[in-house]
Scaffold this active site. Structure first.
Site, short mmCIF file in Angstrom:
data_model
loop_
_atom_site.label_atom_id
_atom_site.label_comp_id
_atom_site.label_asym_id
_atom_site.label_seq_id
_atom_site.Cartn_x
_atom_site.Cartn_y
_atom_site.Cartn_z
N ARG A 95 0.88 -1.18 0.00
CA ARG A 95 0.00 0.00 0.00
C ARG A 95 0.91 1.22 0.00
O ARG A 95 1.70 1.40 0.94
CB ARG A 95 -0.90 -0.03 1.24
CG ARG A 95 -1.63 1.27 1.48
CD ARG A 95 -2.73 1.14 2.52
NE ARG A 95 -3.87 0.44 1.97
CZ ARG A 95 -5.10 0.46 2.50
NH1 ARG A 95 -5.34 1.13 3.61
NH2 ARG A 95 -6.09 -0.20 1.93
N HIS A 122 -7.26 0.83 -6.47
CA HIS A 122 -7.50 -0.07 -5.32
C HIS A 122 -8.14 -1.36 -5.85
O HIS A 122 -9.31 -1.68 -5.55
CB HIS A 122 -8.39 0.62 -4.30
CG HIS A 122 -8.34 0.00 -2.92
ND1 HIS A 122 -7.52 -1.07 -2.61
CD2 HIS A 122 -9.03 0.29 -1.78
CE1 HIS A 122 -7.71 -1.40 -1.34
NE2 HIS A 122 -8.62 -0.60 -0.82
N GLN A 125 -9.87 -4.00 -3.58
CA GLN A 125 -11.22 -3.60 -3.17
C GLN A 125 -12.22 -3.92 -4.27
O GLN A 125 -13.31 -4.44 -4.01
CB GLN A 125 -11.23 -2.09 -2.87
CG GLN A 125 -12.58 -1.56 -2.42
CD GLN A 125 -13.00 -2.10 -1.08
OE1 GLN A 125 -12.26 -2.05 -0.12
NE2 GLN A 125 -14.22 -2.63 -0.99
N ASP A 213 -17.49 6.75 -1.61
CA ASP A 213 -16.26 6.64 -0.82
C ASP A 213 -16.01 8.01 -0.18
O ASP A 213 -16.68 9.00 -0.54
CB ASP A 213 -15.09 6.22 -1.74
CG ASP A 213 -13.77 6.00 -0.99
OD1 ASP A 213 -13.81 5.82 0.25
OD2 ASP A 213 -12.71 6.02 -1.63
N CYS A 253 -16.52 1.20 0.41
CA CYS A 253 -15.33 0.39 0.71
C CYS A 253 -14.97 0.43 2.19
O CYS A 253 -14.28 -0.46 2.68
CB CYS A 253 -14.15 0.86 -0.12
SG CYS A 253 -13.75 2.60 0.13
N ARG A 281 -13.49 -8.96 1.38
CA ARG A 281 -12.09 -8.62 1.12
C ARG A 281 -11.20 -9.84 1.38
O ARG A 281 -10.23 -10.08 0.67
CB ARG A 281 -11.64 -7.45 2.02
CG ARG A 281 -12.25 -6.09 1.67
CD ARG A 281 -11.78 -5.58 0.32
NE ARG A 281 -10.34 -5.61 0.21
CZ ARG A 281 -9.52 -4.62 0.60
NH1 ARG A 281 -10.02 -3.51 1.07
NH2 ARG A 281 -8.22 -4.73 0.46
N1 CP Z 1 -11.33 -0.56 2.27
C1 CP Z 1 -10.05 -0.56 2.73
O1 CP Z 1 -9.08 -0.70 1.96
O2 CP Z 1 -9.94 -0.39 4.07
P1 CP Z 1 -8.58 -0.21 4.91
O3 CP Z 1 -8.00 1.13 4.50
O4 CP Z 1 -9.00 -0.25 6.34
O5 CP Z 1 -7.64 -1.30 4.55
N1 NVA Z 2 -10.13 6.48 -1.23
C1 NVA Z 2 -9.74 6.06 0.09
C2 NVA Z 2 -9.95 4.59 0.22
C3 NVA Z 2 -9.58 3.99 1.54
C4 NVA Z 2 -9.81 2.52 1.60
C5 NVA Z 2 -8.28 6.43 0.33
O1 NVA Z 2 -7.47 6.32 -0.58
O2 NVA Z 2 -7.95 6.85 1.44
#
Ligand code: CP
Ligand code: NVA
Length: 300
Positions: A95, A122, A125, A213, A253, A281
């Site tokens: 990430r 993502h 997701q 989101d 998400c 997930r």
């Molecule tokens: N939806 C998602 O990726 O959640 P987290 O940021 O908690 O991993």
């Molecule tokens: N769009 C959000 C998603 C988190 C799961 C971010 O990037 O923070």
């Protein structure tokens, strides 16, 4: 070597296979005696836990790594880190703030790289989202998937994934926060159609799924007050849900900012499938890992 940086790194048939593998409840332990490295430059609840448990369910060992331990770009180059990790792990998942770092890591072609969220995508997701739509509505039956809010990483992967499966999508965002031309081109190349508007009502008309989101993603915190203003008309509330198809579902998400992009009433309603998505997930992570380990076995 196969990587998974965006959902269209899979062919459509491979996406269908990953979704099928995700539904398998007692999968072969394809990761027995193997490691999967999980590097997080940003916080995570769902992604870390679902990935760790998916690795365990496949018989492997998940290794959580914080960025300061590896010091990518400071202690060592990204390329050197990845080539060292490749000696211990079957998959390196990360990430990151900058999607370019994932591309740099993948370019070493020393170990499959999996995107656990970047500034632009993502895809893990999106796999869980598609699995949820399959379970709740059926991928062959779903009409329009409407996304209301920021055309961000979550929107992009979802829109491309839907497009690959021939599912029509729409997106409603305020000026300056909608999809750009390369995004739209990528969605269209994937095979579907996308309706772009700044009007949430137009986007959700005839929708079977309404998705939203957060308005301010991780890394954009200094834009928060400007974003709160820009998105103030884009809350998914009961009035907006009433404009959709009668059996429509609500998806997010998570984490959610209740009272901003969605009201408590909608996220707590029977139409809300957000906790099923979160649980999926883990299942979709198992599906993706099973597929990618299979590719390693075939091609090295
Ligand atoms: N939806 C998602 O990726 O959640 P987290 O940021 O908690 O991993
Ligand atoms: N769009 C959000 C998603 C988190 C799961 C971010 O990037 O923070």
């Amino acid at each position: 070597m196969r990587h998974f940086l965006e959902i269209d790194d899979l062919e459509t048939q491979e996406l269908e296979l990953v979704l099928k593998l995700s539904a398998a409840t007692n999968p072969p332990k394809v990761l027995a005696d193997q490691g999967v490295a999980l590097l997080f430059e940003k916080p995570s609840g769902r992604t870390r836990n679902s990935m760790e448990m998916a690795v365990v369910q496949l018989g492997g060992h998940p290794m959580y790594i914080q960025p300061e331990e590896l010091g990518i770009g400071s202690r060592e180059t990204a390329e050197d880190v990845v080539r060292v990790m490749a000696g211990y792990h079957t998959v390196l998942a990360a990430r990151v703030f900058d999607h370019g770092l994932l591309e740099q890591m993948a370019a070493t072609n020393s170990v499959p790289i999996v995107n656990l969220l970047s500034d632009i995508a993502h895809p893990m997701q999106a796999l869980a989202d598609l699995l949820t739509i399959e379970q709740e509505i059926g991928l062959g039956k779903v009409g329009k998937v409407a996304y209301v809010g920021d055309a961000n990483n979550v929107w992009r992967s979802l829109a491309i994934g839907c497009s690959m499966l021939g599912i029509q999508t729409s997106v409603a965002s305020p000026a300056g926060h909608g999809p750009n031309s390369p995004d739209l081109e990528r969605v269209l190349i994937a095979g579907g159609s996308v309706q772009v508007t700044d009007d949430p009502s137009e986007a959700v008309e005839g929708a079977d799924v309404v998705y939203t989101d957060v308005w301010t993603s991780m890394g954009q915190e200094d834009e928060k007050s400007q974003r709160l203003d820009a998105f103030s008309r884009y809350t998914v509330n009961s009035d907006l849900m009433a404009e959709t198809n009668s059996n429509s579902i609500f998806m997010h998400c998570l984490p959610a900012h209740r009272g901003e992009e969605v009201t408590d009433e909608v996220i707590e309603s029977p139409r809300s499938k957000v906790f099923l998505q979160a649980q999926n997930r883990m299942h979709s992570a198992r599906g993706l890992l099973s597929w990618i380990v299979g590719e390693v076995a075939k091609h090295g």
